[in-house]
Design a protein around this motif. Structure first.
Motif, PDB file in Angstrom:
ATOM      1  N   CYS A 175     -51.764  -8.293  -9.780  1.00 20.86           N
ATOM      2  CA  CYS A 175     -52.305  -7.185  -8.995  1.00 20.86           C
ATOM      3  C   CYS A 175     -51.380  -6.845  -7.827  1.00 20.86           C
ATOM      4  CB  CYS A 175     -53.707  -7.543  -8.481  1.00 20.86           C
ATOM      5  SG  CYS A 175     -54.524  -6.212  -7.579  1.00 20.86           S
ATOM      6  N   VAL A 176     -50.833  -7.864  -7.194  1.00 19.07           N
ATOM      7  CA  VAL A 176     -49.890  -7.643  -6.096  1.00 19.07           C
ATOM      8  C   VAL A 176     -48.679  -6.857  -6.593  1.00 19.07           C
ATOM      9  CG1 VAL A 176     -48.241  -8.807  -4.563  1.00 19.07           C
ATOM     10  CG2 VAL A 176     -50.614  -9.595  -4.683  1.00 19.07           C
ATOM     11  N   THR A 177     -48.192  -7.207  -7.773  1.00 18.43           N
ATOM     12  CA  THR A 177     -47.067  -6.466  -8.359  1.00 18.43           C
ATOM     13  C   THR A 177     -47.427  -5.004  -8.540  1.00 18.43           C
ATOM     14  OG1 THR A 177     -46.231  -8.424  -9.514  1.00 18.43           O
ATOM     15  CG2 THR A 177     -45.549  -6.281 -10.366  1.00 18.43           C
ATOM     16  N   ARG A 178     -48.632  -4.742  -9.023  1.00 15.37           N
ATOM     17  CA  ARG A 178     -49.088  -3.363  -9.189  1.00 15.37           C
ATOM     18  C   ARG A 178     -49.204  -2.652  -7.839  1.00 15.37           C
ATOM     19  NH1 ARG A 178     -47.913  -1.376 -14.017  1.00 15.37           N
ATOM     20  NH2 ARG A 178     -49.079  -2.300 -15.746  1.00 15.37           N
ATOM     21  N   LEU A 179     -49.718  -3.348  -6.836  1.00 14.36           N
ATOM     22  CA  LEU A 179     -49.848  -2.739  -5.520  1.00 14.36           C
ATOM     23  C   LEU A 179     -48.485  -2.379  -4.948  1.00 14.36           C
ATOM     24  CD1 LEU A 179     -52.656  -4.958  -3.951  1.00 14.36           C
ATOM     25  CD2 LEU A 179     -52.849  -2.580  -4.701  1.00 14.36           C
ATOM     26  N   ARG A 180     -47.496  -3.196  -5.239  1.00 15.98           N
ATOM     27  CA  ARG A 180     -46.135  -2.886  -4.790  1.00 15.98           C
ATOM     28  C   ARG A 180     -45.584  -1.640  -5.496  1.00 15.98           C
ATOM     29  NH1 ARG A 180     -43.253  -6.472  -1.727  1.00 15.98           N
ATOM     30  NH2 ARG A 180     -44.202  -8.502  -1.308  1.00 15.98           N
ATOM     31  N   GLU A 181     -46.158  -1.307  -6.645  1.00 21.86           N
ATOM     32  CA  GLU A 181     -45.785  -0.093  -7.367  1.00 21.86           C
ATOM     33  C   GLU A 181     -46.614   1.110  -6.923  1.00 21.86           C
ATOM     34  OE1 GLU A 181     -44.656  -2.396 -11.573  1.00 21.86           O
ATOM     35  OE2 GLU A 181     -46.538  -1.258 -11.381  1.00 21.86           O
ATOM     36  N   SER A 182     -47.337   0.961  -5.811  1.00 22.09           N
ATOM     37  CA  SER A 182     -48.200   2.010  -5.263  1.00 22.09           C
ATOM     38  C   SER A 182     -49.397   2.318  -6.143  1.00 22.09           C
ATOM     39  CB  SER A 182     -47.406   3.305  -5.015  1.00 22.09           C
ATOM     40  OG  SER A 182     -46.323   3.073  -4.153  1.00 22.09           O
ATOM     41  N   ALA A 183     -49.850   1.315  -6.919  1.00 22.63           N
ATOM     42  CA  ALA A 183     -50.926   1.541  -7.883  1.00 22.63           C
ATOM     43  C   ALA A 183     -52.242   1.956  -7.242  1.00 22.63           C
ATOM     44  CB  ALA A 183     -51.145   0.281  -8.722  1.00 22.63           C
ATOM     45  N   LEU A 184     -52.468   1.573  -5.991  1.00 17.63           N
ATOM     46  CA  LEU A 184     -53.735   1.931  -5.353  1.00 17.63           C
ATOM     47  C   LEU A 184     -53.813   3.433  -5.110  1.00 17.63           C
ATOM     48  CD1 LEU A 184     -56.324   0.616  -4.412  1.00 17.63           C
ATOM     49  CD2 LEU A 184     -55.336   0.391  -2.131  1.00 17.63           C
ATOM     50  N   ASP A 185     -52.670   4.099  -5.126  1.00 19.25           N
ATOM     51  CA  ASP A 185     -52.625   5.539  -4.911  1.00 19.25           C
ATOM     52  C   ASP A 185     -52.477   6.299  -6.230  1.00 19.25           C
ATOM     53  OD1 ASP A 185     -52.826   7.372  -2.733  1.00 19.25           O
ATOM     54  OD2 ASP A 185     -50.756   7.969  -3.073  1.00 19.25           O
ATOM     55  N   ALA A 186     -52.600   5.579  -7.357  1.00 15.11           N
ATOM     56  CA  ALA A 186     -52.390   6.196  -8.665  1.00 15.11           C
ATOM     57  C   ALA A 186     -53.608   6.989  -9.118  1.00 15.11           C
ATOM     58  CB  ALA A 186     -52.067   5.123  -9.707  1.00 15.11           C
ATOM     59  N   ILE A 187     -53.341   8.017  -9.926  1.00 19.22           N
ATOM     60  CA  ILE A 187     -54.417   8.737 -10.613  1.00 19.22           C
ATOM     61  C   ILE A 187     -54.311   8.435 -12.106  1.00 19.22           C
ATOM     62  CG2 ILE A 187     -54.682  10.569  -8.907  1.00 19.22           C
ATOM     63  CD1 ILE A 187     -52.990  11.449 -12.163  1.00 19.22           C
ATOM     64  N   SER A 188     -55.423   8.622 -12.790  1.00 18.90           N
ATOM     65  CA  SER A 188     -55.473   8.422 -14.232  1.00 18.90           C
ATOM     66  C   SER A 188     -55.305   9.775 -14.915  1.00 18.90           C
ATOM     67  CB  SER A 188     -56.810   7.788 -14.612  1.00 18.90           C
ATOM     68  OG  SER A 188     -56.990   7.792 -16.003  1.00 18.90           O
TER      69      SER A 188
END
Length: 360
Positions: A175-188
């Motif tokens: 999850c941390v890796t995803r957060l570093r990819e700005s995943a929390l700001d992602a849209i589907s």
């Protein structure tokens, strides 16, 4: 004889009350340590306590009959945390002997039985989003207190200390890796191929109004149950009947308007190839600007150009290879879900997931 029990869960993550995401999170670039520290100060994750094992873990559970792992993950998060959620990028899969569930040897369970748990990143839905997807997804029942007796929202660092099992920390690392990819700001952004339609040769009438077969209509209805896992807030379709009718079940169930767009028809692609790609780019940009998960239904012939265009948006070449290159690209009434973030260089795709209906 070995046996595998499938299960699914998620790391449910939200922005802390009174906090705002740092501007750097929306850059689309992999976050630096400094930017990630600023991000982690703004978010919290959800842990559940299981009295049977006296452990803190991520919400998860076994796959039920006639249920995709997407639905399992969303349902289990809802049951165990009481929070309706939509799925984001995939995280990882864990496997371990079922008789070691909870870190303890379980009697009566064969050591050859493996439990495989798939995890996603997930975010809470607001009241309107939950209302829109409620009918398509179906009811979610609260977990019994004997299964879950406490739910905690904690910081990422606190969660790392609270988690009982090291394997759950492995999921947190993903999850941390995803957060570093700005995943929390992602849209589907979900691209759907229309359901099976009546054959061209036997259809009397224009191609634009060629309808779905009964099997195609059933698969399209079943697909809406899967689309609900990603909580789309906008529905766009080729104006032709077979595409519009494929996503009509979700539109009717959610109350979200169905937008019919001539730019995504087969005729548009034949005569104005670039117009289709421009319409796709506009659709993605609007989804990012408005922070609205979006659903797009179109035709097989368009996918060659669409997917070639999307490959240039992928975070890496290995991810780009997950976009099919050979016709028919994907089966009828199937979909690809893209997790997309914005950047100074344009949209970036950070994850791709295949979505299929379950018809029974």
């Amino acid at each position: 004889m070995s046996k595998t029990v499938e299960a699914a869960g998620a790391i449910l993550i939200r922005i802390r009350s009174g906090k705002q995401l740092p501007i750097s999170v929306s850059s689309g670039d992999v976050l630096s340590d400094e930017d990630f520290h600023a991000l982690s100060d703004c978010v919290e994750v959800c842990l559940v306590h299981r009295p049977k094992y006296d452990d803190w873990s991520w919400p998860k559970g076994k796959q039920e009959q006639n249920e995709s792992l997407f639905r399992t993950a969303v349902r289990e998060v809802g049951e165990e945390t009481g929070t309706p959620a939509s799925l984001g990028p995939f995280l990882t899969t864990l496997e371990y002997p079922l008789n070691e569930e909870g870190g303890r040897k379980r009697k009566g369970v064969s050591g050859s039985t493996t439990k495989r748990v798939s995890y996603w990143m997930a975010t809470p839905l607001d009241a309107l989003q939950e209302q829109q997807r409620h009918v398509a997804f179906g009811p979610v029942h609260e977990a019994d207190i004997s299964e879950i007796n406490d739910v905690r929202w904690t910081s990422i660092s606190e969660a790392r200390h609270m988690l009982t099992h090291s394997t759950d920390r492995t999921v947190l690392d993903a999850c941390v890796t995803r957060l570093r990819e700005s995943a929390l700001d992602a849209i589907s952004f979900t691209i759907v191929r229309h359901g099976k339609a009546e054959p061209r040769k036997s259809w009397i009438g224009t191609d634009a109004v060629r309808p779905l077969t009964p099997l195609g209509a059933a698969a399209s209805f079943a697909l809406s149950r899967e689309l609900a896992c990603f909580a789309p807030a906008r529905i766009v379709s080729s104006s032709w009947t077979r595409c519009a009718d494929t996503v009509l079940p979700y539109a009717l169930q959610s109350g979200i308007p169905l937008e019919r767009n001539d730019d995504f028809t087969e005729d548009a692609y034949k005569t104005h190839h670039q117009t289709v790609l421009d319409a796709l780019e506009s659709c993605i940009q609007t989804a990012l600007q408005e922070k609205r998960n979006t659903l797009l239904c179109t035709h097989r012939p368009l996918f060659e150009g669409i997917f070639e265009n999307l490959r240039g948006m992928c975070l890496g070449t290995s991810l780009a290879k997950r976009l099919p290159k050979i016709s028919p690209f994907m089966q009828t009434a199937h979909a690809l879900n893209l997790s997309v973030v914005n950047s100074a260089h344009g949209p970036i795709i950070i994850d791709i997931q295949k979505v299929a209906p379950i018809v029974y």
